[in-house]
Design an enzyme around this catalytic site. Structure first.
Site, mmCIF file in Angstrom:
data_model
loop_
_atom_site.group_PDB
_atom_site.id
_atom_site.type_symbol
_atom_site.label_atom_id
_atom_site.label_comp_id
_atom_site.label_asym_id
_atom_site.label_seq_id
_atom_site.Cartn_x
_atom_site.Cartn_y
_atom_site.Cartn_z
ATOM 1 N N HIS A 112 -6.399 1.109 -0.212
ATOM 2 C CA HIS A 112 -6.890 2.028 1.565
ATOM 3 C C HIS A 112 -7.573 3.033 1.406
ATOM 4 C CE1 HIS A 112 -5.149 -1.999 2.252
ATOM 5 N NE2 HIS A 112 -4.465 -1.602 3.635
ATOM 6 N N CYS A 131 1.218 0.784 4.437
ATOM 7 C CA CYS A 131 0.574 0.963 3.376
ATOM 8 C C CYS A 131 -0.383 1.721 3.492
ATOM 9 C CB CYS A 131 -0.020 -0.380 3.164
ATOM 10 S SG CYS A 131 -1.313 -1.543 4.071
HETATM 11 N N1 LIG Z 1 -0.796 -6.322 1.302
HETATM 12 C C1 LIG Z 1 -0.189 -5.033 1.537
HETATM 13 O O1 LIG Z 1 -0.796 -4.392 1.228
HETATM 14 C C2 LIG Z 1 1.615 -4.696 2.441
HETATM 15 C C3 LIG Z 1 1.629 -3.353 2.055
HETATM 16 C C4 LIG Z 1 2.657 -3.142 3.103
HETATM 17 C C5 LIG Z 1 3.855 -4.164 3.087
HETATM 18 N N2 LIG Z 1 2.884 -5.621 3.291
HETATM 19 C C6 LIG Z 1 3.930 -5.761 4.124
HETATM 20 O O2 LIG Z 1 4.982 -7.162 3.155
HETATM 21 C C7 LIG Z 1 4.922 -8.093 3.758
HETATM 22 C C8 LIG Z 1 4.500 -9.415 2.461
HETATM 23 O O3 LIG Z 1 3.294 -8.780 2.781
HETATM 24 P P1 LIG Z 1 2.317 -9.755 2.166
HETATM 25 O O4 LIG Z 1 0.673 -9.528 1.811
HETATM 26 O O5 LIG Z 1 2.749 -10.268 0.495
HETATM 27 O O6 LIG Z 1 2.201 -11.252 2.111
HETATM 28 P P2 LIG Z 1 1.730 -12.756 1.974
HETATM 29 O O7 LIG Z 1 0.562 -12.808 0.944
HETATM 30 O O8 LIG Z 1 1.275 -13.938 3.250
HETATM 31 O O9 LIG Z 1 3.458 -13.241 1.154
HETATM 32 C C9 LIG Z 1 4.373 -13.785 1.710
HETATM 33 C C10 LIG Z 1 5.632 -14.204 1.237
HETATM 34 O O10 LIG Z 1 6.426 -14.639 1.992
HETATM 35 C C11 LIG Z 1 6.707 -15.608 2.398
HETATM 36 N N3 LIG Z 1 7.112 -16.345 3.172
HETATM 37 C C12 LIG Z 1 6.379 -16.796 4.324
HETATM 38 N N4 LIG Z 1 7.435 -17.552 4.958
HETATM 39 C C13 LIG Z 1 8.850 -17.500 5.369
HETATM 40 C C14 LIG Z 1 9.718 -17.883 5.542
HETATM 41 N N5 LIG Z 1 9.918 -18.499 6.073
HETATM 42 N N6 LIG Z 1 10.451 -18.097 4.252
HETATM 43 C C15 LIG Z 1 10.575 -17.287 3.207
HETATM 44 N N7 LIG Z 1 9.828 -16.774 2.707
HETATM 45 C C16 LIG Z 1 8.856 -16.517 3.523
HETATM 46 C C17 LIG Z 1 5.704 -16.234 1.412
HETATM 47 O O11 LIG Z 1 6.383 -17.477 0.383
HETATM 48 P P3 LIG Z 1 5.283 -19.022 0.305
HETATM 49 O O12 LIG Z 1 4.097 -18.698 -0.639
HETATM 50 O O13 LIG Z 1 6.338 -20.066 0.089
HETATM 51 O O14 LIG Z 1 4.832 -19.205 1.728
HETATM 52 C C18 LIG Z 1 5.188 -15.552 0.621
HETATM 53 O O15 LIG Z 1 6.135 -15.266 -0.706
HETATM 54 C C19 LIG Z 1 4.716 -8.275 4.868
HETATM 55 O O16 LIG Z 1 5.714 -7.323 6.158
HETATM 56 C C20 LIG Z 1 3.119 -7.401 5.259
HETATM 57 O O17 LIG Z 1 3.071 -6.864 6.274
HETATM 58 C C21 LIG Z 1 1.724 -5.469 3.017
#
Ligand SMILES: NC(=O)c1ccc[n+]([C@@H]2O[C@H](COP(=O)([O-])OP(=O)(O)OC[C@H]3O[C@@H](n4cnc5c(N)ncnc54)[C@H](OP(=O)(O)O)[C@@H]3O)[C@@H](O)[C@H]2O)c1
Length: 357
Positions: free
Chosen positions: A241, A149
Site C-alpha cells: 500500500h 494495513c
Molecule cells: N489482506 C490484508 O492486507 C489485511 C491486512 C491487515 C488486516 N487484514 C484483516 O485480516 C483479516 C483476514 O484478512 P484476509 O485478507 O486474510 O482475508 P481472507 O483471505 O478472506 O481470509 C479469511 C480467512 O478467514 C476464514 N474464515 C472466514 N469465515 C470463517 C468462519 N465463519 N469461521 C472460521 N474461519 C472463517 C477463511 O477460511 P475459509 O478458507 O475456510 O473460508 C480464511 O482462512 C481480516 O479481518 C482483514 O480485515 C487484512
C-alpha cells in the site's frame, strides 16, 4: 528452549498464509493447530490453494484444519493464537480464547477500538502494553491488535516527525488488491481500473492514528488530536500500500532537517534484535521514482524481516508542510509480520511465559 505452541486462525486466507510462512522455523513459536471455516474441517493444509509465493510450508502440510473451537485449542496446549479472521467472526472467538487464557494477536478490526486493547506498533507505542496488564486483571489471556494495513505504514513513517508537533495529515492511499483478501475483488472490477472507495477504510485511518499515538493518561488512552483527512483508493497492484502523505507541523522546517530525521531514525532498543524486527524500520528511497510496490514491498530483509520496513521517498518541504510517499507491505508489516513482532515483544517483556528472546 521449548517452543511456544501457537495456532493460526484463518490459516487458509491471505493473512493466514503469510502467518504460516513467518512462523515456519520461528525460533520461539511452533504452529500446532490451524483453523478455518467449518467447511474445511479435516482438510490437510497441504491441499489448500497457496496464496504465498513460497507455498504452504512443507512442515505444516500435514496439519488438518480445525473449526474455531476454543476448548480444543486450549486442550492442545496452545498458548497464543494469530488471527487472520474476518472481523465479524473474530469478535466472539477472540474474546472466548482470551477468557480461556490464550493470548490473541489479531489483524481483525473487531477489538481495535476497545479501550483496553492496544493497537500495537512496537516502535511507536510499546508503552501501551500497560493496557494489557489491565486486561489481565479481567481475564487470563489478552488481546492485542494490529492497525489497519494502511495505517501501519503511515504511522511508522510519521514517527521521526513526532518531536516536531504534528497538527494535520492529508493522505491519499493507493492500496493493492491483496488488501481485500482472497478471492477479494472481482477481476472485471479492478483490472485496468481504479476504485476510489474502500468501505470503512477512511474512518479506520482517522481513528486508529489517534489511538496509536495516544498518551496514557490517568483514565486511559488520550488519543492524539490531529486532524486526519484520508482518501483510500484501490488500485490494481498486487502487494504493497502506497500512501501520499502531507503533514502539517507546528513550525516551519528545512528539507535538510527532515531528511536527516528520516535517515538517522533507528530502531528503538526495546524492539531491536527481535527475530522479526528489521535493522531499520524506515528506509529512504534512493531514487526519485521510488518507492514502488513491485520493487520495494519486501524492504527490510533479508529473511524473515523482508517486508517489515516502510520505505519513504519523494520527500519535499514547504514551510511547515512536509510531503512524502510511503510504502508498506500490507500482508507483512501491515498484517502477519506486525502481529508476530508484537508477540515477540510480549515474550521479551515477560507478558508471555516461555523464555528469553
Ligand atoms: N489482506 C490484508 O492486507 C489485511 C491486512 C491487515 C488486516 N487484514 C484483516 O485480516 C483479516 C483476514 O484478512 P484476509 O485478507 O486474510 O482475508 P481472507 O483471505 O478472506 O481470509 C479469511 C480467512 O478467514 C476464514 N474464515 C472466514 N469465515 C470463517 C468462519 N465463519 N469461521 C472460521 N474461519 C472463517 C477463511 O477460511 P475459509 O478458507 O475456510 O473460508 C480464511 O482462512 C481480516 O479481518 C482483514 O480485515 C487484512
Amino acid at each position: 528452549m521449548e517452543k511456544i505452541k501457537v495456532a493460526v486462525l484463518g490459516a487458509t486466507g491471505m493473512v493466514g498464509q503469510y502467518f504460516l510462512h513467518l512462523l515456519n522455523d520461528h525460533p520461539c513459536f511452533q504452529v500446532v493447530a490451524v483453523c478455518a471455516s467449518d467447511a474445511r474441517i479435516a482438510q490437510p493444509l497441504g491441499e489448500v490453494k497457496s496464496l504465498h509465493p513460497a507455498g504452504i510450508p512443507e512442515d505444516m502440510a500435514h496439519l488438518a484444519l480445525m473449526g474455531l473451537d476454543a476448548g480444543t485449542l486450549a486442550g492442545a496446549g496452545v498458548q497464543i493464537v494469530f488471527s487472520g479472521l474476518p472481523a465479524d467472526i473474530a469478535r466472539g472467538i477472540e474474546m472466548e480464547l482470551a477468557q480461556r487464557g490464550i493470548h490473541v494477536f489479531s489483524n481483525a478490526s473487531a477489538w481495535r477500538m476497545d479501550p483496553l486493547v492496544p493497537i500495537l506498533i512496537p516502535e511507536i507505542n510499546s508503552a501501551h502494553l500497560a493496557l494489557v496488564q489491565q486486561q489481565l486483571q479481567q481475564r487470563r489471556g489478552f488481546i492485542i491488535t494490529n492497525a489497519n494495513c494502511t495505517t501501519t505504514g503511515l504511522a511508522l513513517s510519521l514517527l521521526p516527525l513526532l518531536p516536531l508537533g504534528i497538527r494535520r495529515l492529508i493522505i491519499a492511499s493507493y492500496q493493492a488488491v491483496s488488501g481485500a483478501g482472497y478471492p477479494g475483488i472481482p477481476a472485471l472490477d479492478i483490472s485496468g481500473n481504479i476504485i476510489p472507495f474502500i468501505d470503512g477504510e477512511e474512518p479506520k485511518v482517522r481513528k486508529e492514528c489517534g489511538k496509536i499515538f495516544a498518551r496514557i493518561g490517568a483514565s486511559g488512552l488520550e488519543p492524539a488530536e490531529w486532524q486526519v483527512h484520508a482518501h483510500c483508493i484501490r488500485v490494481p497492484t498486487l502487494v504493497g500500500h502506497l500512501v501520499s502523505t502531507h503533514v502539517e507541523l507546528a513550525e516551519a522546517v528545512t528539507l535538510e532537517k527532515i531528511t536527516a530525521l528520516f535517515r538517522d531514525f533507528e530502531m528503538p532498543a526495546d524492539v531491536a534484535g527481535l527475530p522479526t524486527a528489521p535493522a531499520k524500520p524506515i528506509l529512504m528511497a534512493s531514487e526519485k521514482n521510488r518507492p514502488q510496490p513491485v520493487r520495494d514491498a519486501d524492504a527490510g530483509g533479508p529473511g524473515r524481516t523482508a517486508g517489515m520496513a516502510v520505505t519513504v521517498g519523494r520527500l519535499e518541504v514547504d514551510g511547515n508542510i512536509v510531503r512524502f510517499v510511503n510504502l508498506a507491505n500490507n500482508l507483512v508489516r501491515g498484517a502477519a509480520g506486525g502481529s508476530v513482532l508484537n508477540a515477540e515483544l510480549c515474550l521479551r517483556v515477560g507478558l508471555i511465559k516461555g523464555g528469553a528472546i
